[in-house]
Design an enzyme around this catalytic site. Structure first.
Site, PDB file in Angstrom:
ATOM      1  CE  LYS A  27     -11.813  -8.715   3.159  1.00 14.52           C
ATOM      2  NZ  LYS A  27     -12.378  -8.094   4.388  1.00 14.52           N
ATOM      3  CB  CYS A  77      -9.055  -6.219   5.269  1.00 15.94           C
ATOM      4  SG  CYS A  77      -8.789  -6.204   7.065  1.00 15.94           S
ATOM      5  CD  GLU A 117     -12.501  -4.383   4.922  1.00 13.38           C
ATOM      6  OE1 GLU A 117     -11.676  -4.303   5.863  1.00 13.38           O
ATOM      7  OE2 GLU A 117     -12.987  -5.460   4.531  1.00 13.38           O
TER       8      GLU A 117
END
Lengths: 569, 569
Positions: A111, A147, A44
């Protein structure tokens, strides 16, 4: 055999270091190519480092992300690359993953699930993405996630992976460490893999960034939730895993693609290659992983901030001995200097233990006695101290003389001062602001006194000898700032204090909810924790190893009358 | 005349002090009743104090909110009361406003727009509300909103107020101060009032909480965007405003109530009463409002944390003189102690200026010469200092001796140490960690050196005499830690430094974007700001007076290689 080969580059990035991070990404693309991988993933926000915090508010910083990504394109010709970056688009900022291949940018995923709890402030910076991102390689359908995306059961991301009948899910992460976190992650990844009937490639970051440690431990988990491959902990690693493509294809009658789709495979099938069995690293026990976290955290804080050497006040006690042992493991014995600063309250045993620690660790030891300086203070303050009642002030003067001496050595020689206080002391304020709290990095800040003992035992066992002298482990802890002083004169024994602190600090209970101890002791501990928030606010950063560390994990007001009210209920 | 009378209680609450806050709310309900008000409002989260930060993660703390609200019911018989509290419901937590009347809870509104930028972390704690809340009194329709709700043009809240044809909008706020914020708020409130065709009652908090100052300045703005009433700044106040109900009623053909509705009026019309013309307070200029913020911030930090007296190192320079003057204004001359700690580098003028400041402010002055202590350090460090190159270490030793002496006096007499560093110095690290930075509260932390001069002039003008000695204002600033030292030996002149800092720190520009100055100077300033993040992380809290203060407003990593990369582009 028809094999898809995926490499996960578990690299150690540095926040803001676009040039260094880009060079590292390019270098590891080369390593993945040498391993004949079809695809390589990076953690990330790998291009800008993680977490960049308020650097994300600088327009130019966001632009630099884009520039770095553009510079990467030409290095992605023979291999597909998935890399994290901060994506500014139409005045909004996204936590993004770019897919590159054929020397160009093929697509960007944003994300969707943004964590905003604990140490995370992602809603301060990012807008959640709206759609998922799936691409195809050799007929295999691969979904991209970042994540937190896979941490929320029943999330949009989960629905997307299912709706698009993905075979593989890539997850690029920056997941900070606490002891036991790896098992938490395995469960999370396993649940997602199982729910979506996919194989999940979980690519974590590694390295220290201020208080956070990223412990690596990247993994591959199949749709049964079984771990099939895992990468090193606390070190960079390239985890290369082969996936066989010869099984029956997923049923895709309910084909329902509403999300963007990229096809990467110009050829129908991957090149012919030999199956390489997956790597699985051995499990670390709790104390071993805490030790590794402290070593990596110390090393990265010192090195990434441009220091070579560190200096540590060696009191002859266990905390400073342990701190020095960790520093030597992190930096090497030549990069650690011990300073012993005896006063008239320093016992012969502690003095010789300080020397023994230095000898055991083979570090230079400087001796600076403080008694004459202390006497000069007392003389200068004779007039003002004619009034009032004597309290802790003379004890604190001594601790602050030591702080001043360590800082003088730091300023003179460009050594970083490591402080030696543990979490138990820091919690209740059994430490002197600007005294033993003075320094750049607090190695044991999140380590309870109970774990200080366990870590010392672990180090001695590992070394096969008493690196940390037996006598420092056995002697009752003392600040040695007045005659015959013992920690237990002022504090409950650590076997009682530490569990109370865990309940009060980590579990957010109030005093009345903490059972199994004398309620008066619990109230007094809670009061000490609250009353000392002002000290902790001025403490240096240190390595987070528990689910809730002092620092940005725990944001309590200094001005706070809650404890007194709650107590009187 | 048919008059609706609304009182806005601009009170000073304390975080966590449920008992104290509840007592204060009850007392001010009494004051509003004495003023014959129909309705009284209180600020955002008035029952638990604002902002409670991670106290909101404690279940018991949330429960205490509910208990306090229940205890309030019986005090709301003859008057309607709107009060802020944290509402835990079904495992979720809301930033809420409770409407009470007839000795019972009539309804609860949940804040919809949650700020999560700058100093705000509301998405860390709260879930946004889903519906709006409107009630009726004497045929007047009143919509309830909380702070940020009215800051977002075109928001759900705005739509709700319009859809329900509200006549009046109540907004309970906790809006922190920066210089010029009141005008920002007037525009925001005016725009909302205009867009929704309502009269907006804006009830702000007052008081200091750690780094934040709430400046009051509650107001009433009509649908033309005109200010019709305003409350005191920086002080508690009850703003009572009469609204005439005799105008033509709003057209309500498009009646479309999907939101909960409460009717409060048992009677058809309010009691007969005399119209009281609205109060409007005079405008404060920029320096006057900064001064008031510093005084209130200092007073509340000291008092709410249980201290009586403060102690200040008086160097003879302008920063410490200004800090002392503010402390005297906040606490009274008997509660302030000055300490002068001359060294061999202290000039005769600065020494006599320190005495003059103490005399002008009528505060006690303690003299503690530091030279003998300094010599004792040099002697003890003679051996280690045989090596290496002399640098700033001997300057810092002196500053840290002074820090140690102030802390010794603090520990002995329970005096809070006020530090004297300004924002310009703090930004570039022209200050000594554990030396002049040692203390509990940094009064001038967010005040640039340029504003230090303006504030000193303001204080002297206000007093009609030179409280801050002319010579401290005229003399070139110096740390006096070596012979003939001047700030401008190490730093650009403040007239250049301060605007660069504003662009770099407050406007988040990078060096390359800051124009109008020597690029080399700009780069060097930027580098100094970044390089000193570690010092600021260990600084005490201080009063926020600009849009971006150091502290939780600006969250930059310590480990940060961005500046060096950005510079070399």
């Amino acid at each position: 055999m028809n094999l898809l080969r995926i490499a996960q580059a578990q690299i150690n990035t540095t926040v803001g270091d676009f040039r260094g991070n880009l060079e590292k990404v390019i270098q590891w693309i080369g390593r993945a190519e040498s391993a004949d991988a079809d695809l390589v993933t990076f953690p990330e926000l790998a291009l800008c480092g993680y977490p960049p915090e308020d650097l994300l508010l600088k327009r130019r910083f966001l632009h630099n992300n884009w520039e770095a990504l553009q510079q990467l394109e030409e290095h992605c010709s023979g291999i597909a690359v998935l890399v994290g970056f901060a994506h500014a688009q139409d005045g909004k900022v996204y936590n993004a993953a770019a897919l590159l291949g054929g020397s160009s940018l093929l697509g960007v995923y944003h994300k969707i699930e943004l964590p905003n709890y604990g140490v995370f402030d992602e809603k301060r910076y990012f807008i959640p993405g709206l759609g998922c991102f799936v691409f195809e390689m050799y007929g295999t359908r691969i979904a991209v996630t970042i994540c937190e995306d896979i941490w929320i059961p029943g999330s949009v991301v989960e629905m997307c992976a299912m709706r698009n009948h993905a075979d593989i899910v890539l997850n690029i992460s920056g997941s900070p460490f606490f002891a036991g976190k790896l098992d938490v992650r395995k469960n999370i990844v396993g649940r997602f893999a199982n729910a979506t009937e996919t194989t999940v490639f979980y690519n974590n970051l590694v390295g220290g960034q201020d208080e956070l440690i990223f412990d690596g431990g990247s993994m591959v988990v199949n749709s049964k939730g079984e771990l099939i491959a895992s990468a090193s902990r606390f070190a960079e690693d390239l985890l290369v895993t082969d996936i066989k493509l010869d099984g029956p294809p997923k049923e895709r009658e309910a084909w329902n693609l509403v999300d963007p789709m990229v096809s990467l495979s110009e050829r129908e099938s991957p090149p012919d290659r030999q199956y390489v069995p997956p790597t699985v690293v051995p499990h670390l026990n709790r104390i071993a992983e805490i030790y590794e976290a402290l070593v990596l955290g110390t090393k990265d804080y010192v090195r990434k901030n441009g220091f070579d050497k560190v200096v540590i006040g060696l009191s002859g006690g266990i905390d400073s001995a342990l701190t020095a042992a960790i520093a030597v493991a992190a930096l090497g014995e030549d990069q650690v200097v011990g300073v012993t600063m005896p006063s008239r309250f320093t016992s012969g045993e502690t003095r010789s233990d300080a020397e023994l620690v230095a000898r055991n660790l083979k570090v230079e030891l400087i001796t600076v006695p403080i008694n004459d300086i202390f006497q000069a203070y007392l003389k200068a303050l004779e007039g003002p101290f004619n009034k009032g009642e004597p309290g802790v002030e003379t004890e604190n003067i001594q601790a602050r003389i030591r702080g001043n001496i360590l800082m003088a050595l730091s300023n003179r020689f460009c050594w970083l001062v490591l402080t030696t206080g543990n979490k138990s002391e820091t919690a209740v304020g059994y430490c002197t602001l600007y005294g033993d709290m003075a320094g750049g990095f607090a190695v044991l800040k999140d380590v309870t006194k109970s774990d200080v003992y366990e870590l010392s035992g672990y180090i001695n066992e590992k070394a096969g000898r008493d690196v940390i002298p037996r006598s420092t482990i056995d002697r009752a802890p003392s600040a040695e700032l007045r005659p015959d002083q013992k920690d237990e004169d002022s504090l409950p024994p650590y076997v009682i204090l530490d569990p109370i602190l865990r309940a009060y600090v980590e579990e957010d209970k109030v005093a009345a909810e903490i059972e199994g101890f004398d309620p008066a002791v619990v109230r007094e501990v809670a009061r000490m924790v609250d009353r000392n928030e002002y000290k902790r606010r001025q403490a240096p950063p240190g390595v987070k190893i528990t689910p809730k560390a002092f620092g940005k994990d725990r944001r309590l007001p200094i001005t706070n009358r809650y404890i007194s009210c709650a107590i009187k209920e």
